[in-house]
Design an enzyme around this catalytic site. Structure first.
Site, PDB file in Angstrom:
ATOM      1  N   GLY A   9       0.722  -1.220  -0.050  1.00 39.93           N
ATOM      2  CA  GLY A   9       0.044   0.127  -0.256  1.00 39.93           C
ATOM      3  C   GLY A   9       0.761   1.169   0.190  1.00 39.93           C
ATOM      4  N   GLY A  45       2.222   3.022   2.214  1.00 38.90           N
ATOM      5  CA  GLY A  45       3.450   2.994   3.268  1.00 38.90           C
ATOM      6  C   GLY A  45       4.424   2.078   2.484  1.00 38.90           C
ATOM      7  N   THR A  46       4.255   1.137   1.831  1.00 33.23           N
ATOM      8  CA  THR A  46       5.018   0.244   1.255  1.00 33.23           C
ATOM      9  C   THR A  46       5.473   1.124  -0.072  1.00 33.23           C
ATOM     10  OG1 THR A  46       3.579  -1.671   1.621  1.00 33.23           O
ATOM     11  CG2 THR A  46       5.136  -1.996  -0.022  1.00 33.23           C
ATOM     12  N   ILE A  56      -6.718  -2.536   0.165  1.00 30.60           N
ATOM     13  CA  ILE A  56      -8.081  -2.911   0.168  1.00 30.60           C
ATOM     14  C   ILE A  56      -8.950  -1.546   0.552  1.00 30.60           C
ATOM     15  CG2 ILE A  56      -8.348  -3.213   2.897  1.00 30.60           C
ATOM     16  CD1 ILE A  56      -9.717  -5.602   1.760  1.00 30.60           C
ATOM     17  N   ASP A  57      -8.311  -0.403   1.169  1.00 33.50           N
ATOM     18  CA  ASP A  57      -9.180   0.671   1.409  1.00 33.50           C
ATOM     19  C   ASP A  57      -9.327   1.646   0.160  1.00 33.50           C
ATOM     20  OD1 ASP A  57      -8.988  -0.197   3.857  1.00 33.50           O
ATOM     21  OD2 ASP A  57      -7.740   1.519   4.647  1.00 33.50           O
ATOM     22  N   GLU A  84     -14.503   1.975   9.455  1.00 28.21           N
ATOM     23  CA  GLU A  84     -13.848   2.058  10.748  1.00 28.21           C
ATOM     24  C   GLU A  84     -13.403   3.522  10.994  1.00 28.21           C
ATOM     25  OE1 GLU A  84     -10.365  -0.361  10.886  1.00 28.21           O
ATOM     26  OE2 GLU A  84     -10.049   0.246   8.673  1.00 28.21           O
TER      27      GLU A  84
HETATM   28  N1  LIG Z   1       7.832   6.572   4.995  1.00 26.28           N
HETATM   29  C1  LIG Z   1       7.963   5.232   4.923  1.00 26.28           C
HETATM   30  N2  LIG Z   1       9.408   4.907   4.365  1.00 26.28           N
HETATM   31  C2  LIG Z   1       9.914   3.941   4.478  1.00 26.28           C
HETATM   32  N3  LIG Z   1       9.159   2.608   4.837  1.00 26.28           N
HETATM   33  C3  LIG Z   1       7.904   2.852   5.123  1.00 26.28           C
HETATM   34  C4  LIG Z   1       7.210   4.075   5.181  1.00 26.28           C
HETATM   35  N4  LIG Z   1       6.009   4.175   5.594  1.00 26.28           N
HETATM   36  C5  LIG Z   1       5.688   2.838   5.639  1.00 26.28           C
HETATM   37  N5  LIG Z   1       6.908   2.052   5.489  1.00 26.28           N
HETATM   38  C6  LIG Z   1       7.006   0.397   5.414  1.00 26.28           C
HETATM   39  O1  LIG Z   1       6.103  -0.219   4.273  1.00 26.28           O
HETATM   40  C7  LIG Z   1       5.544  -1.165   4.890  1.00 26.28           C
HETATM   41  C8  LIG Z   1       4.227  -1.210   4.812  1.00 26.28           C
HETATM   42  O2  LIG Z   1       3.495   0.063   5.451  1.00 26.28           O
HETATM   43  P1  LIG Z   1       2.244  -0.122   6.224  1.00 26.28           P
HETATM   44  O3  LIG Z   1       1.947  -1.008   7.370  1.00 26.28           O
HETATM   45  O4  LIG Z   1       1.809   1.346   6.194  1.00 26.28           O
HETATM   46  O5  LIG Z   1       1.063  -0.770   5.040  1.00 26.28           O
HETATM   47  P2  LIG Z   1       0.670  -0.213   3.375  1.00 26.28           P
HETATM   48  O6  LIG Z   1       1.759  -0.707   2.692  1.00 26.28           O
HETATM   49  O7  LIG Z   1       0.401   1.187   3.814  1.00 26.28           O
HETATM   50  O8  LIG Z   1      -0.710  -1.008   3.289  1.00 26.28           O
HETATM   51  P3  LIG Z   1      -1.890  -0.985   3.896  1.00 26.28           P
HETATM   52  O9  LIG Z   1      -2.066   0.238   4.915  1.00 26.28           O
HETATM   53  O10 LIG Z   1      -2.795  -0.902   2.719  1.00 26.28           O
HETATM   54  O11 LIG Z   1      -2.199  -1.979   4.627  1.00 26.28           O
HETATM   55  C9  LIG Z   1       6.088  -1.614   6.394  1.00 26.28           C
HETATM   56  O12 LIG Z   1       6.976  -2.316   6.484  1.00 26.28           O
HETATM   57  C10 LIG Z   1       6.697  -0.145   6.771  1.00 26.28           C
HETATM   58  O13 LIG Z   1       7.837  -0.160   7.632  1.00 26.28           O
HETATM   59  O1  LIG Z   2      -5.046  -5.105  11.828  1.00 25.22           O
HETATM   60  P1  LIG Z   2      -4.212  -4.715  10.600  1.00 25.22           P
HETATM   61  O2  LIG Z   2      -3.413  -5.954   9.873  1.00 25.22           O
HETATM   62  O3  LIG Z   2      -2.866  -3.888  10.779  1.00 25.22           O
HETATM   63  O4  LIG Z   2      -4.747  -4.128   9.515  1.00 25.22           O
HETATM   64  C1  LIG Z   2      -6.078  -3.246   9.713  1.00 25.22           C
HETATM   65  C2  LIG Z   2      -5.986  -2.080   8.787  1.00 25.22           C
HETATM   66  O5  LIG Z   2      -5.496  -2.612   7.207  1.00 25.22           O
HETATM   67  C3  LIG Z   2      -6.241  -2.051   6.324  1.00 25.22           C
HETATM   68  O6  LIG Z   2      -7.168  -3.016   5.724  1.00 25.22           O
HETATM   69  C4  LIG Z   2      -5.459  -1.464   5.362  1.00 25.22           C
HETATM   70  O7  LIG Z   2      -4.874  -2.632   4.753  1.00 25.22           O
HETATM   71  C5  LIG Z   2      -7.391  -0.815   7.174  1.00 25.22           C
HETATM   72  O8  LIG Z   2      -8.422  -0.717   6.420  1.00 25.22           O
HETATM   73  C6  LIG Z   2      -7.224  -1.427   8.510  1.00 25.22           C
HETATM   74  O9  LIG Z   2      -7.352  -0.479   9.404  1.00 25.22           O
HETATM   75 MG   LIG Z   3      -1.395   2.160   4.259  1.00 25.46          MG
END
Ligand SMILES: Nc1ncnc2c1ncn2[C@@H]1O[C@H](COP(=O)(O)OP(=O)(O)OP(=O)(O)O)[C@@H](O)[C@H]1O
Ligand SMILES: O=P(O)(O)OC[C@H]1O[C@](O)(CO)[C@@H](O)[C@@H]1O
Ligand SMILES: [Mg+2]
Length: 490
Positions: free
Chosen positions: A189, A191-192, A219-220, A319
């Site tokens: 997502g 962050g990734t 998913i969001d 949520e």
């Molecule tokens: N600004 C950033 N710089 C480097 N790595 C990051 C940053 N933000 C998040 N990450 C890394 O990316 C990975 C995933 O981030 P996060 O848990 O926020 O999920 P996401 O990719 O946004 O997916 P989702 O929120 O849809 O579940 C984590 O391993 C986190 O350490």
């Molecule tokens: O409990 P976890 O695995 O951190 O994920 C919950 C979050 O992940 C998301 O589905 C985003 O991937 C958000 O809607 C939800 O708040």
């Molecule tokens: Mg995210």
């Protein structure tokens, strides 16, 4: 040769105010790389396809609706196979990692990256990184081939495992360098994708011939620019089961309320589309649309009215909705997950209790059934249309890396596969715009109040324009690097 500079946005300007927000290429910092004919030209499946290779000047507009006299606007590089590639098949050593929360279709994307690399480009060395970013340096790798991934698309989750937190850029890039990996496919997502962008910058700084490719997963549906994320349709479909159950319960009880909580931290897309798809929902509450409980025009008064009119009702809540209301009546929450995302309190339970208290106070019989299917909607395998989408995304990602592009996210824009520079993906979050037509369509379908006065609407318009909501460790998302521009005359 390593370049000391971090990469700058590559912008190409053309006639009619045409702007291409281009993606980096390995030759930007390794100008002497050799090229090879694309092996697809000898592939019987593709050699018959007319214009199979994408023209270097093809691009896809970001905005599909244009005014007759308006500028041509921003474009992205069209994805697809190129005549020349920058990797020989034997030379490729690819890896795949999945990060963040689960999403339907992760396994399909993994499967199709492996299949595309093996069947289209004859690649033999592909590694799975175990358990998200930290797997690069803290775990053993998982060898992948067509046999290993053969039927994984029928399963939910990710065969590679996933995690939050653990992004250590130096350790990750050391691991990539030490293992001789030269194509990195990163599925995750917002962050990734921020993490992928930092990895790309470090790889570029070290001058490595390594393509870094993001595949957007959420998913969001909170990733900007792209039409929608894979797995979203599946999640909306799965949410129907919970809404149906809520409707059955509500209809069968005196003044029944079926109350469903769905995922969506800051973006209410799942709740909005699940509501539009269902037709049984009387009220949809999302983070982007403020509401209030008490008094004239408030949620409680609306619920009372709808029950008196219809004898039952269904409420869908994302949520992230109503968090401000809840925090007024509870201790504030500063907890974060390992990635730095704020942990939300359960607004569903709080709101259910508030509704129950209200009906007790006005002495009206009411039966509320609370359904929380959150993880169920994202743990399922992807449906047919998402499977097709995942396949195209994966194939596009692989074509781009083979053609030497790097530092991009592969994504669907206006129904076309494109390569999008990271800064566009990470600069802001995709939200439901409540001053847009889609939310108006929902309001007219549920016939619920907007809970907004004209003042709120104008503030909302202003806020949407100015402040993107951001999540994650370093989520300021601002870009202050001046773009590199060049003119094309055609
Ligand atoms: N600004 C950033 N710089 C480097 N790595 C990051 C940053 N933000 C998040 N990450 C890394 O990316 C990975 C995933 O981030 P996060 O848990 O926020 O999920 P996401 O990719 O946004 O997916 P989702 O929120 O849809 O579940 C984590 O391993 C986190 O350490
Ligand atoms: O409990 P976890 O695995 O951190 O994920 C919950 C979050 O992940 C998301 O589905 C985003 O991937 C958000 O809607 C939800 O708040
Ligand atoms: Mg995210």
């Amino acid at each position: 040769m390593s370049s000391p500079r971090s990469s700058k946005p590559k912008i190409v300007n053309g006639p009619g105010d045409y702007i291409l927000q281009d993606v980096p290429h390995l030759i930007d910092y390794l100008p002497d790389l050799p090229t090879y004919p694309n092996p697809l030209q000898d592939n019987p499946a593709y050699s018959v396809v007319k214009q199979y290779f994408v023209d270097a000047d093809d691009s896809v507009p970001e905005k599909i609706v244009v005014h007759k006299d308006g500028p041509r606007g921003i474009h992205f590089r069209r994805a697809g196979p190129r005549q020349k590639v920058y990797f020989e098949s034997d030379e490729v050593h690819a890896c795949i990692v999945t990060c963040g929360g689960l999403c339907p279709g992760l396994n399909t994307v993994i499967r199709e990256i492996v299949s595309s690399l093996s069947y289209m480009y004859g690649v033999k060395r592909i590694l799975g990184i175990d358990g998200g970013y930290r797997g690069f340096y803290a775990k053993n790798t998982i060898p992948l081939n067509s046999k290993v991934v053969n039927d994984i698309h029928k399963r939910g989750g990710t065969i590679l495992g996933t995690s939050r937190g653990g992004h250590d850029t130096t350790k990750i890039v050391d691991s990539i360098q030490d293992r001789g990996i030269n194509q990195v496919y990163i599925i995750g997502g917002d962050g990734t994708q921020r993490g992928a962008s930092v990895i790309f910058e470090e790889i570029r700084r070290r001058g490595l011939k390594v393509a870094v490719v993001g595949i957007p997963k959420t998913i969001d549906n909170d990733i900007p620019v792209i039409d929608k994320s894979f797995g979203f349709d599946t999640a909306v479909e799965e949410a129907q089961r919970a809404i149906n159950a809520a409707h059955v319960e509500a209809e069968s009880n005196e003044n029944g309320i079926g109350f469903v909580k769905l995922m969506g931290r800051y973006s209410g897309f799942i709740a909005m589309y699940a509501t539009l798809a269902s037709r049984d929902v009387d009220c949809c509450l999302i983070p982007e649309s403020p509401f209030y409980l008490e008094g004239e025009g408030g949620l409680l008064e609306f619920i009372e009215r709808r029950l008196k009119e219809n004898g039952h009702m269904v409420i869908v809540l994302a949520e992230g909705a109503g968090q401000d209301l809840m925090s007024k009546s509870m201790e504030s929450n500063t907890l974060k997950d390992a990635s730095g995302n704020k942990l939300l309190k359960d607004v569903g339970l709080w709101l259910s209790q508030s509704i129950k208290d209200y009906f007790k106070k006005i002495k009206m019989v009411m039966n509320l059934k609370y359904i929380d299917p959150t993880y169920m909607i994202r743990a399922v395998p992807s449906n047919a249309s998402d499977n097709v989408y995942c396949t195209l995304l994966a194939q596009s990602a692989v074509h781009g890396a083979m053609a030497g592009y790097t530092g991009y996210t592969s994504g669907l824009v206006n129904g076309r596969q494109t390569y999008i520079p990271y800064y566009r993906i990470t600069e802001k979050q995709n939200n439901v715009v409540i001053t847009d037509r889609m939310w108006a369509r929902l309001l007219s379908s549920t016939n619920q109040p907007s809970f907004l006065g004209p003042k709120d609407v104008s503030e909302e318009k202003q806020e949407m324009a100015e402040t993107p909501h951001l999540d994650g460790a370093n989520g300021d998302g601002a870009i202050d690097i001046p773009p590199v521009t060049k003119e094309i005359t055609k």
